[in-house]
Scaffold this active site. Sequence first.
Site, PDB file in Angstrom:
ATOM      1  N   GLY A   1      -0.439  -1.694  15.931  1.00  0.00           N
ATOM      2  CA  GLY A   1       0.274  -1.890  14.661  1.00  0.00           C
ATOM      3  C   GLY A   1       0.502  -0.565  13.957  1.00  0.00           C
TER       4      GLY A   1
ATOM      5  N   TYR B   1     -11.168 -10.157   9.009  1.00  0.00           N
ATOM      6  CA  TYR B   1     -12.538 -10.644   8.786  1.00  0.00           C
ATOM      7  C   TYR B   1     -12.585 -12.171   8.697  1.00  0.00           C
ATOM      8  CZ  TYR B   1     -10.847 -11.160   4.049  1.00  0.00           C
ATOM      9  OH  TYR B   1     -10.091 -11.535   2.963  1.00  0.00           O
TER      10      TYR B   1
ATOM     11  N   ALA C   1      -1.924  -0.225   6.825  1.00  0.00           N
ATOM     12  CA  ALA C   1      -3.359  -0.237   7.160  1.00  0.00           C
ATOM     13  C   ALA C   1      -3.669   0.795   8.241  1.00  0.00           C
ATOM     14  CB  ALA C   1      -3.783  -1.621   7.631  1.00  0.00           C
TER      15      ALA C   1
ATOM     16  N   LYS D   1       0.815  -1.227   0.000  1.00  0.00           N
ATOM     17  CA  LYS D   1       0.000   0.000   0.000  1.00  0.00           C
ATOM     18  C   LYS D   1       0.845   1.273   0.000  1.00  0.00           C
ATOM     19  CE  LYS D   1      -4.079  -2.047   2.104  1.00  0.00           C
ATOM     20  NZ  LYS D   1      -5.216  -1.863   2.980  1.00  0.00           N
TER      21      LYS D   1
ATOM     22  N   ASP E   1      -9.864   2.633   1.903  1.00  0.00           N
ATOM     23  CA  ASP E   1      -9.900   2.035   3.243  1.00  0.00           C
ATOM     24  C   ASP E   1     -10.478   3.028   4.247  1.00  0.00           C
ATOM     25  OD1 ASP E   1      -8.811  -0.472   2.687  1.00  0.00           O
ATOM     26  OD2 ASP E   1      -6.757   0.204   2.982  1.00  0.00           O
TER      27      ASP E   1
END
Length: 250
Positions: free
Chosen positions: A130, A211, A134, A71, A107
């Site tokens: 983290g 998920y 993301a 990303k 996102d």
Amino acid sequence: MGKTEKKENRYGLLGRNISYSFSQGYFTKKFEELGLNNHSYENFDIPDISQFKSVLDEPNLKGLNVTIPYKQDVIPFLDELDGKAAKIGAVNTIKFTKNGLKGFNTDAYGFSESLQKFLKPHHKKALVLGTGGASKAICFVLDELGIDHAYVSRNKKKNQFTYEELTQNLMEEYTVIINCTPLGTHPNVQNKPALPYQHIGNKHLLFDLIYNPEKTTFLALGEANGATISNGLEMLLGQAEKAWEIWNTP
């Protein structure tokens, strides 16, 4: 499984070790439902970002999603960045335009839509577990929503907590906890971030970007202590729909 037949409108997911991807199943089903027989969606699984150029040589590409670990790494290959993606510093959607490749971040949209349903007035501070690509979109949304936040990681860095530093007082102060690490993903479902779970209670909201499984150990332990929980499925649906909208906007 045979190779995907090369269609006129090809979309795909750029990532590493993505044999199972939400996106491929989601868009394949979507194309079927919309009767778009000339559309296909495939995984472009590359071991290193330097091989992205070989993906770009593929014919009829119209759009790509980008997942971990690319990303941030993909940005130098792009010709243009949407304003939001530039602020976030991470891209998960690429549009092929006549002026070249344009990067977007959907996102943030997916997370914002998903999170806001659960927020209560006392959710003023968040711990972000983290520090990878993301988490950048997550922190962007928290800023937009006026939620103060701090990173938690295993190693000590300036303005970050380590897991060992999370006292009862801190846990009671930070009532939103968002897991942006891969800990607990299938098949290693017993793994979890090293939180003091005994200090989580009914004022907490736990959000996991994972998920699969539907309920990670992180979420299950929070739920057992009365916390509100959400996994990352709705965020994924939201970001996928937004990507489709971007690809189809002239």
